[in-house]
Design a protein around this motif. Structure first.
Motif, PDB file in Angstrom:
ATOM      1  N   LYS A   1       0.845  -1.188   0.000  1.00 20.42           N
ATOM      2  CA  LYS A   1       0.000   0.000   0.000  1.00 20.42           C
ATOM      3  C   LYS A   1       0.885   1.243   0.000  1.00 20.42           C
ATOM      4  CE  LYS A   1      -3.304  -2.538   2.888  1.00 20.42           C
ATOM      5  NZ  LYS A   1      -4.069  -2.543   4.155  1.00 20.42           N
ATOM      6  N   SER A   2       0.305   2.357  -0.362  1.00 23.36           N
ATOM      7  CA  SER A   2       1.091   3.599  -0.409  1.00 23.36           C
ATOM      8  C   SER A   2       1.673   3.928   0.957  1.00 23.36           C
ATOM      9  CB  SER A   2       0.220   4.752  -0.922  1.00 23.36           C
ATOM     10  OG  SER A   2      -0.917   4.924  -0.096  1.00 23.36           O
ATOM     11  N   GLU A   3       0.953   3.565   2.007  1.00 23.36           N
ATOM     12  CA  GLU A   3       1.451   3.851   3.362  1.00 23.36           C
ATOM     13  C   GLU A   3       2.609   2.964   3.786  1.00 23.36           C
ATOM     14  OE1 GLU A   3      -1.731   3.268   2.472  1.00 23.36           O
ATOM     15  OE2 GLU A   3      -2.795   2.043   3.983  1.00 23.36           O
ATOM     16  N   ASP A   4       2.959   1.996   2.965  1.00 26.03           N
ATOM     17  CA  ASP A   4       4.139   1.177   3.230  1.00 26.03           C
ATOM     18  C   ASP A   4       5.413   1.852   2.729  1.00 26.03           C
ATOM     19  OD1 ASP A   4       2.170  -1.696   2.362  1.00 26.03           O
ATOM     20  OD2 ASP A   4       2.705  -1.008   4.383  1.00 26.03           O
ATOM     21  N   THR A   5       5.267   2.966   2.040  1.00 27.75           N
ATOM     22  CA  THR A   5       6.431   3.690   1.542  1.00 27.75           C
ATOM     23  C   THR A   5       7.298   4.162   2.699  1.00 27.75           C
ATOM     24  OG1 THR A   5       5.300   4.438  -0.466  1.00 27.75           O
ATOM     25  CG2 THR A   5       7.178   5.749   0.295  1.00 27.75           C
ATOM     26  N   ALA A   6       8.566   3.770   2.676  1.00 23.43           N
ATOM     27  CA  ALA A   6       9.483   4.100   3.767  1.00 23.43           C
ATOM     28  C   ALA A   6      10.867   3.550   3.435  1.00 23.43           C
ATOM     29  CB  ALA A   6       9.003   3.485   5.075  1.00 23.43           C
ATOM     30  N   VAL A   7      11.828   3.916   4.260  1.00 23.06           N
ATOM     31  CA  VAL A   7      13.124   3.261   4.234  1.00 23.06           C
ATOM     32  C   VAL A   7      13.045   2.093   5.207  1.00 23.06           C
ATOM     33  CG1 VAL A   7      15.592   3.475   4.628  1.00 23.06           C
ATOM     34  CG2 VAL A   7      14.314   5.399   3.682  1.00 23.06           C
ATOM     35  N   TYR A   8      13.428   0.921   4.741  1.00 19.99           N
ATOM     36  CA  TYR A   8      13.356  -0.293   5.545  1.00 19.99           C
ATOM     37  C   TYR A   8      14.750  -0.691   6.030  1.00 19.99           C
ATOM     38  CZ  TYR A   8       8.468  -0.962   4.361  1.00 19.99           C
ATOM     39  OH  TYR A   8       7.109  -0.806   4.260  1.00 19.99           O
ATOM     40  N   PHE A   9      14.826  -1.023   7.322  1.00 19.76           N
ATOM     41  CA  PHE A   9      16.083  -1.373   7.961  1.00 19.76           C
ATOM     42  C   PHE A   9      15.979  -2.753   8.602  1.00 19.76           C
ATOM     43  CE2 PHE A   9      17.863   2.918   7.957  1.00 19.76           C
ATOM     44  CZ  PHE A   9      16.729   3.722   7.910  1.00 19.76           C
TER      45      PHE A   9
ATOM     46  N   GLN B   1      22.006  -0.148   6.634  1.00 22.60           N
ATOM     47  CA  GLN B   1      21.944   1.232   6.167  1.00 22.60           C
ATOM     48  C   GLN B   1      20.567   1.613   5.616  1.00 22.60           C
ATOM     49  OE1 GLN B   1      22.962  -1.237   4.353  1.00 22.60           O
ATOM     50  NE2 GLN B   1      21.963  -0.901   2.380  1.00 22.60           N
ATOM     51  N   GLY B   2      19.740   0.610   5.379  1.00 22.31           N
ATOM     52  CA  GLY B   2      18.389   0.853   4.898  1.00 22.31           C
ATOM     53  C   GLY B   2      18.242   0.729   3.395  1.00 22.31           C
ATOM     54  N   THR B   3      17.026   0.408   2.967  1.00 20.84           N
ATOM     55  CA  THR B   3      16.714   0.345   1.546  1.00 20.84           C
ATOM     56  C   THR B   3      15.337   0.984   1.334  1.00 20.84           C
ATOM     57  OG1 THR B   3      16.564  -1.112  -0.396  1.00 20.84           O
ATOM     58  CG2 THR B   3      15.693  -1.989   1.665  1.00 20.84           C
ATOM     59  N   GLN B   4      15.219   1.802   0.295  1.00 21.97           N
ATOM     60  CA  GLN B   4      13.998   2.560   0.057  1.00 21.97           C
ATOM     61  C   GLN B   4      12.951   1.705  -0.648  1.00 21.97           C
ATOM     62  OE1 GLN B   4      13.181   5.997   0.740  1.00 21.97           O
ATOM     63  NE2 GLN B   4      11.146   5.286   0.102  1.00 21.97           N
ATOM     64  N   VAL B   5      11.746   1.739  -0.114  1.00 18.70           N
ATOM     65  CA  VAL B   5      10.589   1.117  -0.759  1.00 18.70           C
ATOM     66  C   VAL B   5       9.570   2.211  -1.030  1.00 18.70           C
ATOM     67  CG1 VAL B   5       8.667  -0.487  -0.495  1.00 18.70           C
ATOM     68  CG2 VAL B   5      10.949  -1.128   0.305  1.00 18.70           C
ATOM     69  N   THR B   6       9.183   2.345  -2.276  1.00 11.82           N
ATOM     70  CA  THR B   6       8.195   3.345  -2.660  1.00 11.82           C
ATOM     71  C   THR B   6       7.029   2.644  -3.344  1.00 11.82           C
ATOM     72  OG1 THR B   6       9.912   5.016  -2.963  1.00 11.82           O
ATOM     73  CG2 THR B   6       7.757   5.450  -3.959  1.00 11.82           C
ATOM     74  N   VAL B   7       5.849   2.857  -2.806  1.00 15.71           N
ATOM     75  CA  VAL B   7       4.636   2.269  -3.373  1.00 15.71           C
ATOM     76  C   VAL B   7       3.789   3.393  -3.942  1.00 15.71           C
ATOM     77  CG1 VAL B   7       2.649   0.775  -2.982  1.00 15.71           C
ATOM     78  CG2 VAL B   7       4.736   0.481  -1.603  1.00 15.71           C
TER      79      VAL B   7
END
Length: 119
Positions: A87-95, A111-117
């Motif tokens: 979902k769009s609200e899952d957009t975040a940097v994931y660690f 360091q994190g990885t970007q997820v954009t929905v």
């Protein structure tokens, strides 16, 4: 030296799936609590998945329960986060994060990885 490196982030459309990986070096993932967190712009970092000392000890918040699944491949020393029905609200940097106890608990972060929905 403990090192965690996330990968697999990217841009996906709502309803699609994505799998994140967290490759550990310097320590074995097995036998240690590991977690996935995420942080959206302007928001606090939040837990999205936790694996305890054993793989049957899992915990997910209501916001992702039933959609996200964390697992680890001890042979490859990799932690995964399978994310479905994004979902769009899952957009975040994931660690990814690992807890290691020696004389006290220490937390190790990737360091994190970007997820954009987004459509």
């Amino acid at each position: 030296q403990v090192q965690l490196v996330e990968s697999g982030g990217g841009l996906v459309q709502p309803g699609e799936s994505l799998t994140l990986s967290c490759t550990a070096s310097g320590v074995a993932l097995s036998g240690h609590p590991v977690s996935w967190y995420r942080q959206a712009p302007g928001k606090e970092r939040e837990l999205v998945a936790h694996l305890g000392f054993t793989d049957d000890a899992t915990n997910y918040p209501a916001s992702v329960k039933g959609r996200f699944t964390a697992s680890r491949d001890n042979a490859k020393n990799v932690l995964y986060l399978q994310m479905n029905n994004l979902k769009s609200e899952d957009t975040a940097v994931y660690f990814c994060m690992m807890n290691i106890f020696t004389t006290k608990w220490d937390d190790y972060w990737g360091q994190g990885t970007q997820v954009t929905v987004s459509s």
